[in-house]
Scaffold this active site. Structure first.
Site, mmCIF file in Angstrom:
data_model
loop_
_atom_site.group_PDB
_atom_site.id
_atom_site.type_symbol
_atom_site.label_atom_id
_atom_site.label_comp_id
_atom_site.label_asym_id
_atom_site.label_seq_id
_atom_site.Cartn_x
_atom_site.Cartn_y
_atom_site.Cartn_z
ATOM 1 N N ARG A 35 13.086 40.459 -66.307
ATOM 2 C CA ARG A 35 13.584 41.752 -66.795
ATOM 3 C C ARG A 35 12.702 42.341 -67.885
ATOM 4 O O ARG A 35 12.542 43.537 -67.972
ATOM 5 C CB ARG A 35 15.013 41.592 -67.339
ATOM 6 C CG ARG A 35 16.070 41.544 -66.253
ATOM 7 C CD ARG A 35 17.418 41.250 -66.834
ATOM 8 N NE ARG A 35 17.396 40.000 -67.583
ATOM 9 C CZ ARG A 35 18.433 39.486 -68.233
ATOM 10 N NH1 ARG A 35 19.575 40.121 -68.240
ATOM 11 N NH2 ARG A 35 18.320 38.342 -68.874
ATOM 12 N N ASP A 57 15.487 43.205 -62.836
ATOM 13 C CA ASP A 57 16.554 42.212 -62.773
ATOM 14 C C ASP A 57 16.566 41.654 -61.338
ATOM 15 O O ASP A 57 16.608 42.428 -60.377
ATOM 16 C CB ASP A 57 17.882 42.932 -63.085
ATOM 17 C CG ASP A 57 19.038 41.973 -63.226
ATOM 18 O OD1 ASP A 57 19.088 40.978 -62.487
ATOM 19 O OD2 ASP A 57 19.910 42.245 -64.074
ATOM 20 N N SER A 137 18.881 21.645 -60.925
ATOM 21 C CA SER A 137 19.257 20.974 -62.178
ATOM 22 C C SER A 137 19.970 19.675 -61.828
ATOM 23 O O SER A 137 20.625 19.587 -60.778
ATOM 24 C CB SER A 137 20.204 21.869 -62.970
ATOM 25 O OG SER A 137 20.788 21.151 -64.039
ATOM 26 N N TYR A 150 28.304 26.650 -63.269
ATOM 27 C CA TYR A 150 26.851 26.428 -63.405
ATOM 28 C C TYR A 150 26.424 25.255 -62.526
ATOM 29 O O TYR A 150 25.475 25.365 -61.732
ATOM 30 C CB TYR A 150 26.472 26.172 -64.866
ATOM 31 C CG TYR A 150 25.003 25.813 -64.994
ATOM 32 C CD1 TYR A 150 24.028 26.766 -64.723
ATOM 33 C CD2 TYR A 150 24.596 24.521 -65.325
ATOM 34 C CE1 TYR A 150 22.673 26.436 -64.789
ATOM 35 C CE2 TYR A 150 23.249 24.190 -65.393
ATOM 36 C CZ TYR A 150 22.298 25.147 -65.120
ATOM 37 O OH TYR A 150 20.958 24.821 -65.165
ATOM 38 N N PRO A 180 15.523 19.335 -63.055
ATOM 39 C CA PRO A 180 15.367 18.722 -64.379
ATOM 40 C C PRO A 180 16.719 18.497 -65.050
ATOM 41 O O PRO A 180 17.710 19.137 -64.701
ATOM 42 C CB PRO A 180 14.580 19.779 -65.174
ATOM 43 C CG PRO A 180 14.335 20.920 -64.257
ATOM 44 C CD PRO A 180 15.194 20.761 -63.056
ATOM 45 N N VAL A 183 16.213 20.617 -70.868
ATOM 46 C CA VAL A 183 14.873 21.129 -71.159
ATOM 47 C C VAL A 183 14.954 21.912 -72.479
ATOM 48 O O VAL A 183 15.681 22.898 -72.562
ATOM 49 C CB VAL A 183 14.367 22.045 -70.017
ATOM 50 C CG1 VAL A 183 12.997 22.611 -70.358
ATOM 51 C CG2 VAL A 183 14.335 21.288 -68.694
HETATM 52 C C1 8X3 Z 1 20.002 22.103 -67.384
HETATM 53 C C2 8X3 Z 1 20.489 20.723 -67.567
HETATM 54 O O1 8X3 Z 1 22.348 19.248 -68.482
HETATM 55 O O2 8X3 Z 1 21.967 21.352 -69.608
HETATM 56 O O3 8X3 Z 1 20.273 22.564 -66.122
HETATM 57 O O4 8X3 Z 1 23.007 21.326 -67.450
HETATM 58 S S1 8X3 Z 1 22.028 20.676 -68.302
#
Ligand code: 8X3
Length: 219
Positions: A35, A57, A137, A150, A180, A183
């Site tokens: 963005r 976006d 993630s 999430y 990951p 981070v």
């Molecule tokens: C990032 C890792 O553990 O904060 O996706 O969800 S966590």
């Protein structure tokens, strides 16, 4: 593989920016999507490779489509798509969350990622060359309190990646989910806690999180 052109979404900061920097060192021409035009231009000025900036976006389907369908010729044959745009919003238990936060995460992490993939995949298949790298993630596999939507969006990214692999079997295309854990040195927690620096800092207290550059190394 001798890839020449990559799209990186979420390229203005964090993992997306680190991946852009890493790809630039491999002499890959870059299309950077995010963005914030100023951040993208700063990065463009820093990188030693041709860069095309799309300040947009990722959830704006019409704008993204128009931009990706009207690329300058040297950027038109995209080989690599890095689907990095994504975010977490909030860490409340599900019953206490704001619906808008869930909708935003679903729109960015799932719908926009799928939409951009859907736009670029036919060209990659036609040229029989390409690599799609999705930034998932550990939250997509391992639930935690407050992870609710999430985590679910990142489970989507994992399963979408696996199903794309099934569809692309027999082609030269590759699809990868990089998942990951924590981070640091990114805006992830500032965004999750909506600018609350203290809460964001506490997430990484007493531990050594990955850095965006660590993740870029595996891309
Ligand atoms: C990032 C890792 O553990 O904060 O996706 O969800 S966590």
């Amino acid at each position: 593989m001798n890839y020449k052109v990559a799209v990186v979404t979420g390229a203005s900061s964090g993992i997306g920016k680190a991946i852009a920097e890493s790809l630039a060192k491999q002499n890959i021409r870059l299309i950077l999507v995010a963005r914030r035009q100023d951040k993208l231009e700063q990065l463009q000025n820093k990188l030693q490779t041709p860069v095309h900036v799309i300040a947009c976006d990722v959830t704006d389907k019409e704008k993204i489509k128009a931009a990706l369908n009207n690329l300058p010729a040297e950027f038109a044959n995209i080989d690599v798509l890095i689907n990095c745009a994504g975010l977490a919003l909030g860490l409340e238990d599900a019953q206490e969350t704001d619906w808008q936060d869930w909708e935003t995460m679903l729109n960015v992490n799932c719908l926009a990622l799928s939409y951009i993939t859907h736009l670029l995949l036919p060209g990659m298949v036609e040229r029989n060359q390409g690599h799609i790298i999705n930034i998932g993630s550990t939250a997509g596999t391992y639930p935690y309190k407050g992870g609710n939507v999430y985590g679910a969006t990142k489970a989507f990214v994992e399963q979408f990646t696996l199903n794309l692999k099934a569809d692309l079997l027999g082609t030269a295309l590759r699809v990868t989910n990089i998942a990951p854990g924590m981070v640091g040195e990114s805006e992830f927690s500032q965004v999750r806690f909506k600018g609350d620096e203290e809460k964001a800092r506490k997430v990484y207290e007493g531990l050594k999180p990955l850095t965006p550059a660590d993740v870029a190394e595996s891309a």
